[in-house]
Design a protein around this motif. Structure first.
Motif, PDB file in Angstrom:
ATOM      1  N   ARG A   1       0.679  -1.673   0.009  1.00 38.92           N
ATOM      2  CA  ARG A   1      -0.259  -0.389   0.054  1.00 38.92           C
ATOM      3  C   ARG A   1       0.548   1.567  -0.117  1.00 38.92           C
ATOM      4  NH1 ARG A   1      -3.759  -1.948   2.988  1.00 38.92           N
ATOM      5  NH2 ARG A   1      -4.129  -0.687   4.676  1.00 38.92           N
TER       6      ARG A   1
ATOM      7  N   ASP B   1       2.043   1.444  -3.549  1.00 41.82           N
ATOM      8  CA  ASP B   1       0.970   2.042  -4.530  1.00 41.82           C
ATOM      9  C   ASP B   1       0.404   4.110  -4.036  1.00 41.82           C
ATOM     10  OD1 ASP B   1       0.255   0.055  -5.719  1.00 41.82           O
ATOM     11  OD2 ASP B   1      -1.004  -0.846  -4.079  1.00 41.82           O
TER      12      ASP B   1
ATOM     13  N   HIS C   1       1.852   6.788  -6.774  1.00 36.98           N
ATOM     14  CA  HIS C   1       0.758   7.755  -7.479  1.00 36.98           C
ATOM     15  C   HIS C   1       0.984   8.739  -7.176  1.00 36.98           C
ATOM     16  CE1 HIS C   1      -2.955  10.152  -6.854  1.00 36.98           C
ATOM     17  NE2 HIS C   1      -3.618   9.337  -7.759  1.00 36.98           N
TER      18      HIS C   1
ATOM     19  N   TRP D   1       7.137   1.544 -12.396  1.00 34.97           N
ATOM     20  CA  TRP D   1       6.441   2.284 -13.334  1.00 34.97           C
ATOM     21  C   TRP D   1       6.945   1.442 -14.411  1.00 34.97           C
ATOM     22  CZ3 TRP D   1       7.041   5.525 -17.555  1.00 34.97           C
ATOM     23  CH2 TRP D   1       5.422   6.390 -17.364  1.00 34.97           C
TER      24      TRP D   1
ATOM     25  N   ARG E   1       5.715  -2.425 -14.673  1.00 32.88           N
ATOM     26  CA  ARG E   1       4.086  -1.957 -14.163  1.00 32.88           C
ATOM     27  C   ARG E   1       3.587  -2.214 -15.517  1.00 32.88           C
ATOM     28  NH1 ARG E   1       2.084  -1.352  -8.110  1.00 32.88           N
ATOM     29  NH2 ARG E   1       3.590  -2.919  -7.291  1.00 32.88           N
TER      30      ARG E   1
ATOM     31  N   SER F   1      -4.526  -0.087 -14.106  1.00 30.66           N
ATOM     32  CA  SER F   1      -4.642   0.608 -12.343  1.00 30.66           C
ATOM     33  C   SER F   1      -5.697   1.003 -12.279  1.00 30.66           C
ATOM     34  CB  SER F   1      -3.875   1.842 -12.850  1.00 30.66           C
ATOM     35  OG  SER F   1      -4.350   2.618 -13.550  1.00 30.66           O
TER      36      SER F   1
END
Ligand SMILES: Nc1ncnc2c1ncn2[C@@H]1O[C@H](COP(=O)(O)OP(=O)(O)O)[C@@H](O)[C@H]1O
Ligand SMILES: [Mg+2]
Length: 374
Positions: free
Chosen positions: A281, A284, A288, A365, A368, A373
């Protein structure tokens, strides 16, 4: 609770993780009259190290100044930055600085720190006048003969070349006469430009400063320090701390960004779940925050550079047959692109295990890219 993990701007000397060796080298350089340059990618903690070093030097009785040269675009800008940095010298320097400031058309604030463009001024100094004033303000620390030595750090030094392609010549011609009354330290985050300034035989600063690298942070000590900070706030990161430190891969700012989010999650009571979920988390949230920055980097890369970046992120040798095939490019094109990226040194560096992406979050990044997303 205020989040103790800062990820913008230099960190306070007390919050610095490690860097003992670098600080010892810097202290020894001042003691032995050696000029040094700090080199490292953006956000690796160069300014933080400078601040810690200058704090130490000030504590031993030296006069200190950090000159921030980031984004200077004219000779006048360079003068203004120096005037601002030398302002705290006070004493005999005050009059000289006030005179120079007036000729530059800037006003020194009451606090003595703020320098603003004076509205009354009509004509900015000509380039020649600005160069003359620059020589004068540069010379100032050497004119203060109260017996104290001055330690000056010129941060983001490579940007002086934006103001004037030959400004290093003027700088060198002035400071070379300062002997051991003034110690200079140069720092920069554009490796190619710093190399051009100090490793090109044609340039005035060629061979004039010993390089000290600002590299990645050691994992164990970083995890220990983050845990200690969390505990001081009555929080417990558990195994998630080591996991975010691993994700940060020793990149100081990215590690602090991850720690910042871990703190946030724990602090608002969202720290439930196992360590893996908590670290994921935090990641993430950090991704972001940085997605726009990654997209900007991506936009600046050409097609072969993108193929190389993808290969590095995927853990493939970037100039291999496999990568050449999947990207439909000759290996020589990929080798050229890899050469450009490592020479430029901003996004790709050559580490112990060959070329690698500097920013661990950019790497994730890129890896992925096929994930949807949420
Ligand atoms: N030694 C360190 N310990 C903890 N955090 C650090 C350290 N070095 C850098 N950082 C982190 O990196 C960020 C950027 O540091 P800064 O000194 O401004 O880097 P640079 O001058 O190289 O761009 C800081 O806000 C902090 O989050
Ligand atoms: Mg900096």
């Amino acid at each position: 609770m205020t989040n103790p993990f800062r990820f913008v701007g230099p960190v306070a000397p007390a919050s610095l993780i490690d860097r003992r060796e670098e600080l010892d080298l810097l202290a020894r350089a001042v003691a032995t009259g050696v000029t040094v340059r700090l080199a490292g990618p953006r956000r690796f903690g160069k300014t933080s190290v400078i601040d810690a070093h200058l704090a130490r030097m000030a504590a031993t009785g030296h006069r200190v100044a950090r000159v921030d040269l980031s984004r200077v675009s004219t000779v006048t800008d360079v003068c203004v930055r120096l005037v601002r940095a030398y302002q705290p010298f006070g004493g005999a320097a005050r009059g000289a600085l006030a005179r120079i400031a007036q000729r530059l058309g800037v006003t020194i604030g009451a606090a003595g720190i703020a320098v603003t463009l004076s509205p009354a001024r009509t004509e900015p100094p000509s380039d020649e006048q600005a160069r003359y004033l620059l020589a004068e303000v540069l010379d100032l620390p050497a004119t203060l003969d109260d017996g104290d030595r001055t330690v000056v750090a010129l941060d983001e030094f490579q940007d002086v070349l934006t103001a004037d392609r030959d400004l290093d010549g003027l700088l060198r011609s002035v400071i070379q006469h300062h002997g051991d009354r003034v110690s200079y330290l140069f720092a920069g985050s554009a490796p190619t430009m710093m190399r051009a300034l100090f490793e090109d035989r044609e340039r005035p600063f060629y061979g004039q400063a010993r390089p000290i690298a600002i590299g990645r942070l050691p994992a164990e000590e970083t995890a220990r320090d983050i845990d200690a900070t969390l505990r001081r706030h009555e929080l417990d990161g558990g195994d998630a701390t080591a996991q975010i430190v691993a994700l940060g891969a020793g990149h100081p700012q990215r590690t602090m960004l991850l720690a910042h989010h871990l703190f946030e999650l724990l602090d608002v009571g969202n720290g439930e779940g196992d360590a893996g979920a908590l670290a994921a988390r935090s990641l993430d949230l950090a991704l972001h925050d940085t997605a726009d920055a990654h997209a900007t980097v991506w936009d600046q890369l050409d097609r072969p550079e993108r193929a190389v970046a993808f290969a590095l992120a995927d853990g493939l040798p970037p100039t291999s047959h496999a990568v050449a095939e999947r990207s439909r490019m000759p290996r020589s094109t990929l080798a050229d692109a890899l050469g450009r990226l490592t020479r430029e040194g901003q996004h790709v560096e050559v580490g112990d295990h060959g070329p690698a992406i500097v920013d661990p979050l950019l790497e994730i990044w890129l890896r992925r890219r096929n994930e949807v997303s949420a």
